[in-house]
Design an enzyme around this catalytic site. Sequence first.
Site, PDB file in Angstrom:
ATOM      1  N   ASP A  60       8.592 -91.451  20.609  1.00 31.24           N
ATOM      2  CA  ASP A  60       9.292 -91.120  21.594  1.00 31.24           C
ATOM      3  C   ASP A  60      10.483 -91.934  21.512  1.00 31.24           C
ATOM      4  O   ASP A  60      10.506 -93.106  21.635  1.00 31.24           O
ATOM      5  CB  ASP A  60       8.599 -90.996  22.833  1.00 31.24           C
ATOM      6  CG  ASP A  60       9.668 -90.776  24.327  1.00 31.24           C
ATOM      7  OD1 ASP A  60      10.621 -90.637  23.915  1.00 31.24           O
ATOM      8  OD2 ASP A  60       8.893 -90.848  25.345  1.00 31.24           O
ATOM      9  N   GLU A 132      29.920 -78.612  22.958  1.00 28.97           N
ATOM     10  CA  GLU A 132      29.965 -78.397  24.346  1.00 28.97           C
ATOM     11  C   GLU A 132      30.335 -79.539  25.364  1.00 28.97           C
ATOM     12  O   GLU A 132      30.690 -79.370  26.392  1.00 28.97           O
ATOM     13  CB  GLU A 132      28.214 -77.968  24.859  1.00 28.97           C
ATOM     14  CG  GLU A 132      27.763 -77.008  24.429  1.00 28.97           C
ATOM     15  CD  GLU A 132      26.588 -76.084  24.894  1.00 28.97           C
ATOM     16  OE1 GLU A 132      26.190 -76.408  26.018  1.00 28.97           O
ATOM     17  OE2 GLU A 132      25.883 -75.411  23.865  1.00 28.97           O
ATOM     18  N   TYR A 155      22.961 -80.921  30.180  1.00 31.35           N
ATOM     19  CA  TYR A 155      22.877 -80.994  28.738  1.00 31.35           C
ATOM     20  C   TYR A 155      24.196 -81.653  28.195  1.00 31.35           C
ATOM     21  O   TYR A 155      24.183 -82.729  27.436  1.00 31.35           O
ATOM     22  CB  TYR A 155      22.363 -79.839  28.098  1.00 31.35           C
ATOM     23  CG  TYR A 155      22.616 -79.666  26.707  1.00 31.35           C
ATOM     24  CD1 TYR A 155      21.787 -80.625  25.634  1.00 31.35           C
ATOM     25  CD2 TYR A 155      23.721 -78.713  25.927  1.00 31.35           C
ATOM     26  CE1 TYR A 155      22.075 -80.401  24.226  1.00 31.35           C
ATOM     27  CE2 TYR A 155      24.103 -78.782  24.567  1.00 31.35           C
ATOM     28  CZ  TYR A 155      22.931 -79.772  23.815  1.00 31.35           C
ATOM     29  OH  TYR A 155      23.216 -79.837  22.560  1.00 31.35           O
ATOM     30  N   LYS A 159      24.941 -85.195  26.451  1.00 33.01           N
ATOM     31  CA  LYS A 159      25.263 -85.384  25.095  1.00 33.01           C
ATOM     32  C   LYS A 159      26.672 -85.983  24.991  1.00 33.01           C
ATOM     33  O   LYS A 159      26.944 -87.099  24.139  1.00 33.01           O
ATOM     34  CB  LYS A 159      25.578 -83.922  24.327  1.00 33.01           C
ATOM     35  CG  LYS A 159      24.432 -83.158  23.850  1.00 33.01           C
ATOM     36  CD  LYS A 159      23.449 -83.979  22.940  1.00 33.01           C
ATOM     37  CE  LYS A 159      23.960 -84.112  21.566  1.00 33.01           C
ATOM     38  NZ  LYS A 159      22.718 -84.475  20.732  1.00 33.01           N
ATOM     39  N   TYR A 212      23.297 -62.854  30.207  1.00 35.05           N
ATOM     40  CA  TYR A 212      23.846 -63.287  31.635  1.00 35.05           C
ATOM     41  C   TYR A 212      25.238 -62.650  31.807  1.00 35.05           C
ATOM     42  O   TYR A 212      26.267 -62.435  31.083  1.00 35.05           O
ATOM     43  CB  TYR A 212      24.133 -64.812  31.337  1.00 35.05           C
ATOM     44  CG  TYR A 212      22.900 -65.678  30.997  1.00 35.05           C
ATOM     45  CD1 TYR A 212      21.605 -64.882  31.062  1.00 35.05           C
ATOM     46  CD2 TYR A 212      22.790 -66.997  30.479  1.00 35.05           C
ATOM     47  CE1 TYR A 212      20.182 -65.721  30.700  1.00 35.05           C
ATOM     48  CE2 TYR A 212      21.683 -67.568  30.082  1.00 35.05           C
ATOM     49  CZ  TYR A 212      20.441 -66.887  30.293  1.00 35.05           C
ATOM     50  OH  TYR A 212      19.114 -67.707  29.844  1.00 35.05           O
ATOM     51  N   ASP A 285      24.372 -64.613  36.281  1.00 35.16           N
ATOM     52  CA  ASP A 285      24.659 -65.414  35.262  1.00 35.16           C
ATOM     53  C   ASP A 285      24.131 -66.868  35.422  1.00 35.16           C
ATOM     54  O   ASP A 285      23.837 -67.327  36.402  1.00 35.16           O
ATOM     55  CB  ASP A 285      26.462 -65.505  35.726  1.00 35.16           C
ATOM     56  CG  ASP A 285      27.277 -65.738  34.230  1.00 35.16           C
ATOM     57  OD1 ASP A 285      26.354 -66.222  33.311  1.00 35.16           O
ATOM     58  OD2 ASP A 285      28.413 -65.690  34.541  1.00 35.16           O
TER      59      ASP A 285
HETATM   60  P1  NAD Z   1      15.783 -78.720  19.185  1.00 31.40           P
HETATM   61  O1  NAD Z   1      15.455 -78.388  20.514  1.00 31.40           O
HETATM   62  O2  NAD Z   1      15.333 -77.311  18.371  1.00 31.40           O
HETATM   63  O3  NAD Z   1      14.772 -79.833  18.530  1.00 31.40           O
HETATM   64  C1  NAD Z   1      14.793 -81.016  19.210  1.00 31.40           C
HETATM   65  C2  NAD Z   1      13.883 -81.930  18.830  1.00 31.40           C
HETATM   66  O4  NAD Z   1      13.900 -83.389  18.902  1.00 31.40           O
HETATM   67  C3  NAD Z   1      12.492 -81.386  18.643  1.00 31.40           C
HETATM   68  O5  NAD Z   1      11.719 -81.384  17.497  1.00 31.40           O
HETATM   69  C4  NAD Z   1      11.570 -82.322  19.694  1.00 31.40           C
HETATM   70  O6  NAD Z   1      10.418 -82.647  19.646  1.00 31.40           O
HETATM   71  C5  NAD Z   1      12.592 -83.448  19.455  1.00 31.40           C
HETATM   72  N1  NAD Z   1      12.408 -84.686  20.632  1.00 31.40           N
HETATM   73  C6  NAD Z   1      13.067 -84.434  21.726  1.00 31.40           C
HETATM   74  N2  NAD Z   1      12.967 -85.369  22.558  1.00 31.40           N
HETATM   75  C7  NAD Z   1      12.394 -86.272  21.816  1.00 31.40           C
HETATM   76  C8  NAD Z   1      12.216 -87.761  21.851  1.00 31.40           C
HETATM   77  N3  NAD Z   1      12.304 -88.507  23.304  1.00 31.40           N
HETATM   78  N4  NAD Z   1      11.749 -88.764  20.977  1.00 31.40           N
HETATM   79  C9  NAD Z   1      11.608 -87.973  19.898  1.00 31.40           C
HETATM   80  N5  NAD Z   1      12.107 -86.613  19.309  1.00 31.40           N
HETATM   81  C10 NAD Z   1      12.307 -86.042  20.423  1.00 31.40           C
HETATM   82  O7  NAD Z   1      17.255 -78.991  18.839  1.00 31.40           O
HETATM   83  P2  NAD Z   1      18.091 -78.508  17.813  1.00 31.40           P
HETATM   84  O8  NAD Z   1      18.923 -77.209  18.109  1.00 31.40           O
HETATM   85  O9  NAD Z   1      17.387 -78.802  16.387  1.00 31.40           O
HETATM   86  O10 NAD Z   1      19.359 -79.633  18.088  1.00 31.40           O
HETATM   87  C11 NAD Z   1      19.394 -80.686  17.381  1.00 31.40           C
HETATM   88  C12 NAD Z   1      20.640 -81.903  17.674  1.00 31.40           C
HETATM   89  O11 NAD Z   1      21.684 -80.837  17.307  1.00 31.40           O
HETATM   90  C13 NAD Z   1      20.692 -81.930  18.948  1.00 31.40           C
HETATM   91  O12 NAD Z   1      21.076 -83.299  19.167  1.00 31.40           O
HETATM   92  C14 NAD Z   1      21.460 -80.995  19.613  1.00 31.40           C
HETATM   93  O13 NAD Z   1      22.432 -81.629  20.781  1.00 31.40           O
HETATM   94  C15 NAD Z   1      22.522 -80.892  18.437  1.00 31.40           C
HETATM   95  N6  NAD Z   1      23.259 -79.658  18.416  1.00 31.40           N
HETATM   96  C16 NAD Z   1      22.430 -78.217  18.390  1.00 31.40           C
HETATM   97  C17 NAD Z   1      23.432 -76.922  18.157  1.00 31.40           C
HETATM   98  C18 NAD Z   1      22.490 -75.836  18.327  1.00 31.40           C
HETATM   99  O14 NAD Z   1      23.143 -74.728  18.366  1.00 31.40           O
HETATM  100  N7  NAD Z   1      21.252 -75.793  18.520  1.00 31.40           N
HETATM  101  C19 NAD Z   1      24.585 -77.313  18.083  1.00 31.40           C
HETATM  102  C20 NAD Z   1      25.218 -78.456  17.922  1.00 31.40           C
HETATM  103  C21 NAD Z   1      24.472 -79.488  18.275  1.00 31.40           C
HETATM  104  P1  TYD Z   2      22.297 -70.422  24.260  1.00 34.12           P
HETATM  105  O1  TYD Z   2      21.624 -69.719  23.050  1.00 34.12           O
HETATM  106  O2  TYD Z   2      21.368 -70.806  25.405  1.00 34.12           O
HETATM  107  O3  TYD Z   2      23.083 -71.748  23.639  1.00 34.12           O
HETATM  108  P2  TYD Z   2      24.256 -72.655  24.559  1.00 34.12           P
HETATM  109  O4  TYD Z   2      24.105 -72.354  25.816  1.00 34.12           O
HETATM  110  O5  TYD Z   2      24.007 -73.987  24.242  1.00 34.12           O
HETATM  111  O6  TYD Z   2      25.745 -71.850  24.188  1.00 34.12           O
HETATM  112  O7  TYD Z   2      23.071 -69.400  24.795  1.00 34.12           O
HETATM  113  C1  TYD Z   2      24.056 -68.641  24.115  1.00 34.12           C
HETATM  114  C2  TYD Z   2      24.922 -67.828  25.017  1.00 34.12           C
HETATM  115  O8  TYD Z   2      23.955 -66.804  25.341  1.00 34.12           O
HETATM  116  C3  TYD Z   2      25.282 -68.436  26.328  1.00 34.12           C
HETATM  117  O9  TYD Z   2      26.620 -68.047  26.672  1.00 34.12           O
HETATM  118  C4  TYD Z   2      24.382 -67.992  27.361  1.00 34.12           C
HETATM  119  C5  TYD Z   2      24.232 -66.791  26.779  1.00 34.12           C
HETATM  120  N1  TYD Z   2      22.544 -66.161  27.051  1.00 34.12           N
HETATM  121  C6  TYD Z   2      22.477 -64.945  27.571  1.00 34.12           C
HETATM  122  O10 TYD Z   2      23.234 -64.152  27.991  1.00 34.12           O
HETATM  123  N2  TYD Z   2      20.830 -64.636  27.624  1.00 34.12           N
HETATM  124  C7  TYD Z   2      19.889 -65.416  27.267  1.00 34.12           C
HETATM  125  O11 TYD Z   2      18.734 -64.991  27.525  1.00 34.12           O
HETATM  126  C8  TYD Z   2      20.279 -66.709  26.780  1.00 34.12           C
HETATM  127  C9  TYD Z   2      19.120 -67.693  26.248  1.00 34.12           C
HETATM  128  C10 TYD Z   2      21.393 -67.098  26.628  1.00 34.12           C
END
Ligand code: NAD
Ligand code: TYD
Length: 354
Positions: A60, A132, A155, A159, A212, A285
Amino acid sequence: MKKIIVTGGAGFIGSNLLNLLVPKNPDRLFINLDMLTYAANLYSLKDIDGCRNYIFEKGDISDLETVKNLFRKYEPDSVIHLAAESHVDRSIVDPAAFIRTNIAGTFNLLEACKTNWKPGGGNLFHHVSTDEVYGSLGDTGLFSEETRYDPSSPYSASKAASDHLVKAYHRTYGIPVKITNCSNNYGPRQFPEKLVPLMILNALEGKSLPVYGKGANVRDWLFVEDHCEAIWLVFENGRVGETYNIGGSSERRNIEVVKSICKVLSEEIERPLAELEGLITYVTDRPGHDLRYAIDASKLKRELGWQPKETFETGLGKTVRWYLGNGEWIGKIKTGEYRNWIAKNYGERDSSAQ
Ligand code: NAD
Ligand code: TYD
């Protein structure tokens, strides 16, 4: 051998990144530090498990002793920091874990870098972040690296705080850092709480597709492998102390995304499009729902020559086919915790809202 700690390597982007990097870089040791929350899936790493240059460590990042011990054990040269709580809706319901992992966890990693790294040691802390942090755009404009931070959700606020800590450790203590802020990712191995995989899996099961509000919110979509390649390019060749925005130049309204998923699915599984689109349900929403995200990725293109390989259409096709072909993966993530979350989140929403 250079040693890189990759935090959050069992999550969506982390597992795609490690699957890409481990086989291609036998001269680097990748240490995956992940506490295995609900969002993690070690099954996503089965293809690299057993590789000589890959090690998994359960831990962690919000526990300073764990982080310190790991630095003592491996003496890493670099960190690629992805571990985070990543789902906006969860952050609205229960923000505490976001503060702990995203802010305190990043702080702990930076402290370990400060304690262990010597000036000029060729080290690097690469912080993976999100667009974001910039808040919401109106109908026009793009986020650039100079856009003022204005996060809306717990969130994005967490970040944003972590980005500021990373910059502060660079300016104050000289820690070599790079930051990438990326738009919405989609692709293989994404936990089905996020829009794209949720819609794919719900449609396959004949469940409603909860959109939403009016589905008018706009996101910029990037195929996860394009993001991973951009991270590696910046890690290797980006300038220290700099931020790079990453995006797909693929803006879509949410309703367009959901309808595109229905279309690809109807072609792949030969089910009538009208039947799949009939599952679309407009629900209450999200509070504080950002209207629009869009990225100006010209700095990354200009300095490092990056551009995405996939369009939204080609990437979505690959994604849908991946979920159709990976029933075993899906089975493994459908844990009790996952079902409880879906029931709690959507059970409480008013499906008559338009
Ligand atoms: P995810 O939620 O799929 O994975 C997060 C991982 O972090 C998991 O494996 C979880 O077990 C681990 N984790 C959480 N808390 C922890 C802790 N306290 N100690 C150790 N491990 C821990 O997330 P993701 O979508 O793969 O995103 C990865 C990174 O990229 C994040 O920092 C996110 O903010 C960033 N990001 C994501 C997106 C997206 O669209 N998914 C876009 C831009 C940036
Ligand atoms: P999401 O995948 O949660 O990513 P983020 O909130 O980080 O952009 O959502 C993408 C977009 O889709 C966001 O505008 C919220 C919308 N959304 C829905 O309309 N229905 C859903 O069930 C979810 C999970 C997201």
